[in-house]
Motif scaffolding. Structure first.
Motif, PDB file in Angstrom:
ATOM      1  N   ILE A 172      14.670  52.051  39.314  1.00 19.05           N
ATOM      2  CA  ILE A 172      15.291  52.168  37.999  1.00 19.05           C
ATOM      3  C   ILE A 172      14.275  52.724  37.008  1.00 19.05           C
ATOM      4  O   ILE A 172      13.148  52.246  36.920  1.00 19.05           O
ATOM      5  CB  ILE A 172      15.813  50.804  37.503  1.00 19.05           C
ATOM      6  N   HIS A 173      14.692  53.743  36.281  1.00 20.35           N
ATOM      7  CA  HIS A 173      13.874  54.353  35.234  1.00 20.35           C
ATOM      8  C   HIS A 173      14.664  54.374  33.933  1.00 20.35           C
ATOM      9  O   HIS A 173      15.865  54.057  33.911  1.00 20.35           O
ATOM     10  CB  HIS A 173      13.506  55.796  35.611  1.00 20.35           C
ATOM     11  N   ARG A 174      13.992  54.751  32.861  1.00 23.89           N
ATOM     12  CA  ARG A 174      14.707  54.991  31.616  1.00 23.89           C
ATOM     13  C   ARG A 174      14.121  56.196  30.906  1.00 23.89           C
ATOM     14  O   ARG A 174      12.900  56.391  30.876  1.00 23.89           O
ATOM     15  CB  ARG A 174      14.689  53.761  30.700  1.00 23.89           C
ATOM     16  N   LYS A 175      15.017  57.008  30.352  1.00 29.34           N
ATOM     17  CA  LYS A 175      14.608  58.144  29.541  1.00 29.34           C
ATOM     18  C   LYS A 175      14.415  57.662  28.109  1.00 29.34           C
ATOM     19  O   LYS A 175      15.180  56.827  27.622  1.00 29.34           O
ATOM     20  CB  LYS A 175      15.662  59.254  29.587  1.00 29.34           C
ATOM     21  N   VAL A 176      13.406  58.186  27.451  1.00 32.77           N
ATOM     22  CA  VAL A 176      13.098  57.790  26.072  1.00 32.77           C
ATOM     23  C   VAL A 176      13.350  58.981  25.161  1.00 32.77           C
ATOM     24  O   VAL A 176      12.883  60.101  25.423  1.00 32.77           O
ATOM     25  CB  VAL A 176      11.632  57.339  25.935  1.00 32.77           C
TER      26      VAL A 176
END
Length: 208
Positions: A172-176
């Motif tokens: 799991i990643h997140r874009k900022v």
């Protein structure tokens, strides 16, 4: 269905404890420190508990739905998750799944906690409540947000294990994004591994 109805009763007790909790800079939110043990004396009743992939009944069952929500909301803030435990078993197929697999946080008093530290310079307040049909929550802050986040599944794979079952994995990643909606980063969040309790690669049935 009686477990579902009892889950609502348990959630009503828990949200009263957590609603409007404030986390100041440097402070840490602890799910179980605030809730304490889920006992009959406090009004908790038997609800659904997942134990090693099996559905059981247990006092206070159903509270993982609340910890899942708080964890998911936190991933969309600058707050730092310092303790989170993934589900060891993947019980339900992806049908109607609206979030990436492995984006929840399991909880069990008093050894599987969800802890969130405020490492920012702003104060945050947790708001959680129940409507007639939904569990609702939000993080509020005393300062305008200068970052937005998009959580997504970057990698996903299934392995056939030597003992005959299947294990599901993902990252799991997140874009900022900044206030102009321009992406300025991509952050790793966590990696999940869960034993599948259903047959993988299920065929999609088409309605006639």
């Amino acid at each position: 269905m009686w477990m579902q109805h009892n889950k609502v009763k348990n959630l009503k007790i828990a949200v009263k404890k957590l609603n409007r909790v404030i986390i100041k800079p440097g402070e840490t939110f602890s799910y179980w420190r605030l809730l304490g043990n889920t006992t009959k004396r406090k009004g908790y009743v038997d609800g659904m508990v997942l134990f090693y992939g099996q559905v059981k009944k247990g006092i206070g069952g159903g509270l993982c739905q609340l910890s899942n929500l708080i964890y998911w909301m936190t991933l969309h803030t600058p707050l730092t998750v310092t303790e989170r435990h993934r589900h060891s078993y993947d019980v339900f197929p992806d049908s109607k799944r609206t979030q990436p697999f492995g984006s929840g946080a399991t909880c069990a008093y008093n050894y599987l906690d969800l802890q969130i530290k405020n490492e920012t310079n702003n104060t945050y307040q947790l708001v959680v409540y129940l409507t007639d049909s939904h569990l609702v929550g939000e993080w509020r802050s005393d300062a305008l947000a200068i970052r937005n986040y998009e959580v997504y599944e970057k990698e996903h794979w299934i392995t056939h294990e030597y003992w005959g079952g299947y294990v599901r994995h993902n990252k799991i990643h997140r874009k900022v994004f900044n206030i102009d909606k321009i992406q300025i980063g991509d952050e790793y969040i966590t990696e999940n591994h869960a034993i599948m309790m259903y047959e993988p690669f299920l065929e999609v049935t088409k309605s006639l």
